[in-house]
Motif scaffolding. Structure first.
Motif, PDB file in Angstrom:
ATOM      1  N   GLY A   1      28.032  42.580   1.173  1.00 59.33           N
ATOM      2  CA  GLY A   1      29.271  42.867   1.754  1.00 59.33           C
ATOM      3  C   GLY A   1      29.348  42.260   3.123  1.00 59.33           C
ATOM      4  N   GLU A   2      30.473  42.612   3.896  1.00 60.28           N
ATOM      5  CA  GLU A   2      30.740  41.829   5.330  1.00 60.28           C
ATOM      6  C   GLU A   2      30.207  42.860   6.219  1.00 60.28           C
ATOM      7  OE1 GLU A   2      31.972  38.589   7.189  1.00 60.28           O
ATOM      8  OE2 GLU A   2      32.087  38.602   5.089  1.00 60.28           O
ATOM      9  N   PRO A   3      29.105  42.621   6.885  1.00 61.99           N
ATOM     10  CA  PRO A   3      28.822  43.578   7.919  1.00 61.99           C
ATOM     11  C   PRO A   3      29.730  43.511   9.099  1.00 61.99           C
ATOM     12  CG  PRO A   3      27.621  41.339   8.054  1.00 61.99           C
ATOM     13  CD  PRO A   3      28.255  41.262   6.952  1.00 61.99           C
ATOM     14  N   ASP A   4      29.659  44.922  10.004  1.00 60.00           N
ATOM     15  CA  ASP A   4      30.516  44.852  10.747  1.00 60.00           C
ATOM     16  C   ASP A   4      29.605  44.414  12.425  1.00 60.00           C
ATOM     17  OD1 ASP A   4      31.780  45.764  13.160  1.00 60.00           O
ATOM     18  OD2 ASP A   4      32.005  47.714  12.571  1.00 60.00           O
ATOM     19  N   LEU A   5      29.467  42.970  12.383  1.00 61.88           N
ATOM     20  CA  LEU A   5      28.477  42.435  13.259  1.00 61.88           C
ATOM     21  C   LEU A   5      28.936  42.958  14.815  1.00 61.88           C
ATOM     22  CD1 LEU A   5      27.750  39.121  11.724  1.00 61.88           C
ATOM     23  CD2 LEU A   5      26.350  40.820  12.187  1.00 61.88           C
TER      24      LEU A   5
ATOM     25  N   ARG B   1      26.873  35.637   2.659  1.00 57.93           N
ATOM     26  CA  ARG B   1      26.481  35.450   1.083  1.00 57.93           C
ATOM     27  C   ARG B   1      25.277  36.129   1.089  1.00 57.93           C
ATOM     28  NH1 ARG B   1      28.928  30.297   0.619  1.00 57.93           N
ATOM     29  NH2 ARG B   1      26.833  29.550   0.351  1.00 57.93           N
ATOM     30  N   PRO B   2      24.593  36.891  -0.053  1.00 57.42           N
ATOM     31  CA  PRO B   2      23.319  37.355  -0.163  1.00 57.42           C
ATOM     32  C   PRO B   2      22.229  36.225  -0.053  1.00 57.42           C
ATOM     33  CG  PRO B   2      24.722  38.363  -1.883  1.00 57.42           C
ATOM     34  CD  PRO B   2      25.521  37.220  -1.093  1.00 57.42           C
ATOM     35  N   GLY B   3      21.391  36.554   0.746  1.00 57.01           N
ATOM     36  CA  GLY B   3      20.209  35.766   1.015  1.00 57.01           C
ATOM     37  C   GLY B   3      20.565  34.530   1.753  1.00 57.01           C
ATOM     38  N   ARG B   4      21.813  34.130   2.261  1.00 56.21           N
ATOM     39  CA  ARG B   4      22.079  32.791   3.081  1.00 56.21           C
ATOM     40  C   ARG B   4      21.566  33.324   4.324  1.00 56.21           C
ATOM     41  NH1 ARG B   4      28.153  30.478   4.031  1.00 56.21           N
ATOM     42  NH2 ARG B   4      27.683  28.363   4.011  1.00 56.21           N
ATOM     43  N   LYS B   5      21.068  32.117   5.226  1.00 53.83           N
ATOM     44  CA  LYS B   5      20.907  32.251   6.690  1.00 53.83           C
ATOM     45  C   LYS B   5      22.324  32.061   7.549  1.00 53.83           C
ATOM     46  CE  LYS B   5      16.494  29.928   6.176  1.00 53.83           C
ATOM     47  NZ  LYS B   5      15.744  28.508   6.134  1.00 53.83           N
TER      48      LYS B   5
ATOM     49  N   THR C   1      21.508  45.359   7.910  1.00 56.04           N
ATOM     50  CA  THR C   1      21.781  46.502   7.218  1.00 56.04           C
ATOM     51  C   THR C   1      22.558  47.735   7.888  1.00 56.04           C
ATOM     52  OG1 THR C   1      19.678  47.672   7.881  1.00 56.04           O
ATOM     53  CG2 THR C   1      19.543  46.092   6.040  1.00 56.04           C
ATOM     54  N   GLY C   2      22.513  47.663   9.338  1.00 56.73           N
ATOM     55  CA  GLY C   2      23.108  48.757  10.152  1.00 56.73           C
ATOM     56  C   GLY C   2      22.380  49.847   9.983  1.00 56.73           C
TER      57      GLY C   2
END
Length: 384
Positions: A321-325, A349-353, A380-381
């Motif tokens: 998902g898209e985190p609320d950065l 994307r999962p695992g992407r830096k 993760t929040g």
């Protein structure tokens, strides 16, 4: 002919619009340099922040030469430009650093292994393989499992397969990828020696760091490497400096190393700013990005002394998902205002830096905990 930008200072071109270009652009600003970027698309990491972005292909000689014509020197944020195109640029008199002869050793693992072995540098046993019989013959001499590596194009765990039998090797062999077999190394940990070298021949080295891998991706860098004997650290730095000179590297060279019970082994080479050097932005007197610019322009190199006894960089990897950065940055900075966060403006994307978090401190364990907690919360929040 010198290509000048604002204040009569050089224009540097960087092929590739990823986060390395983005952070090199940030270093260029303080030096007054103009950094032009050849990006694949306008939404690339560096293209979102840099001026003078050119959209084009790093596999097109026409695009490369047109881009280079406006630059005093051209360098790279990746190793994917075909070597014959770099050589063609050099033949036209364009200033490309590092040059094609040096960069080949970061592009082709077989060439790298053969050259390093000829130089007497410590490398794992290896052989080019193209059939099950080749792999079985290698395993008969060096044991199972065997590490198969794509000779070109692999990164972040891609292009590497650990196989325990000829049957496991079969689908890899069938892919048609040119392969190298290497002995499976019982390593104690992974290290990196990052250095820089100028055309004049000046060189500088940062402290040797420990890199922590997870599923083939670096998740943490600790500077200096904890518990590393001074003799071993000096050996690693001397090796990296020697390789930079022998291979004719100009710019930053990262030498990824295996530390084993019997000593050091060279794993990979990268001739550009490298993930294992991101800690230097806040953690060293001169960052790897500023140093790379100094080197390719043949400026005197900067000091590499550390800004704190311990520096830890934790990579921020994309999750689900898209985190609320925005919200998470508010919370993180409120909890630990000493952390430094770098976000790359990349699609999650999962695992992407997608960024990294850096902590500086006097106590290693505390510094490590802070960097890990920061990256975990942004991903993760939740707090560790």
């Amino acid at each position: 002919m010198a290509i000048r930008g604002a204040m009569g200072l050089p224009v540097v071109g960087m092929v590739g619009g990823g986060q390395l270009s983005r952070m090199t652009h940030q270093a260029a600003i303080a030096l007054g340099l103009s950094l032009r970027v050849l990006a694949d698309a306008t939404h690339d990491s560096a293209a979102l922040v840099a001026n003078g972005v050119v959209v084009g292909s790093h596999e097109s000689l026409a695009d490369l030469t047109a881009f280079a014509a406006g630059c005093e020197v051209v360098t790279f944020d990746h190793e994917h430009v075909p070597g014959e195109l770099i050589a063609a640029m050099e033949a036209q008199g364009l200033n490309v650093q590092p040059g094609s002869a040096a960069l080949l050793h970061a592009q082709d693992k077989q060439v790298m292994r053969e050259r390093l072995a000829a130089l007497g540098a410590p490398v794992p046993p290896f052989a080019a393989v193209g059939s099950a019989a080749d792999v079985e013959g290698f395993a008969a001499e060096h044991g199972w499992p065997v590490v198969l590596k794509a000779a070109t194009g692999g990164y972040d765990g891609k292009g590497v397969w650990v196989v325990g039998s000829a049957a496991e090797a079969a689908p890899v062999l069938a892919s048609g990828v040119r392969l190298l077999a290497e002995q499976f190394v019982p390593l104690q940990r992974e290290l990196a020696a990052v250095v820089a070298r100028s055309p004049y021949g000046q060189a500088a080295a940062w402290p040797v760091v420990e890199t922590v891998q997870q599923d083939g991706i670096c998740v943490e860098v600790v500077a200096p490497a904890p518990g590393l004997a001074e003799e071993r650290a000096l050996e690693a730095q001397a090796l990296a400096l020697r390789l930079a000179a022998e291979l004719g590297v100009v710019g930053v060279l990262a030498v990824e190393l295996f530390e084993t019970a019997d000593g050091l082994l060279v794993n990979e080479l990268a001739m550009r700013p490298h993930n294992s050097g991101h800690w230097t932005i806040e953690g060293a007197r001169t960052s790897q990005f500023e140093q790379h610019l100094r080197a390719v322009l043949d400026y005197p190199l900067g000091a590499t002394t550390m800004a704190a006894p311990h520096v830890v960089m934790a990579n921020l990897l994309g999750g689900e998902g898209e985190p609320d950065l925005d919200r998470r940055l508010h919370m993180l900075f409120g909890r630990d205002p000493g952390l430094k966060v770098h976000l790359y403006g990349k699609e999650v994307r999962p695992g992407r830096k997608i960024g990294h978090v850096t902590a500086l401190g006097d106590d290693l364990d505390e510094t490590r905990d802070r960097a890990r907690a920061g990256a975990h919360y942004l991903r993760t929040g939740s707090w560790l």
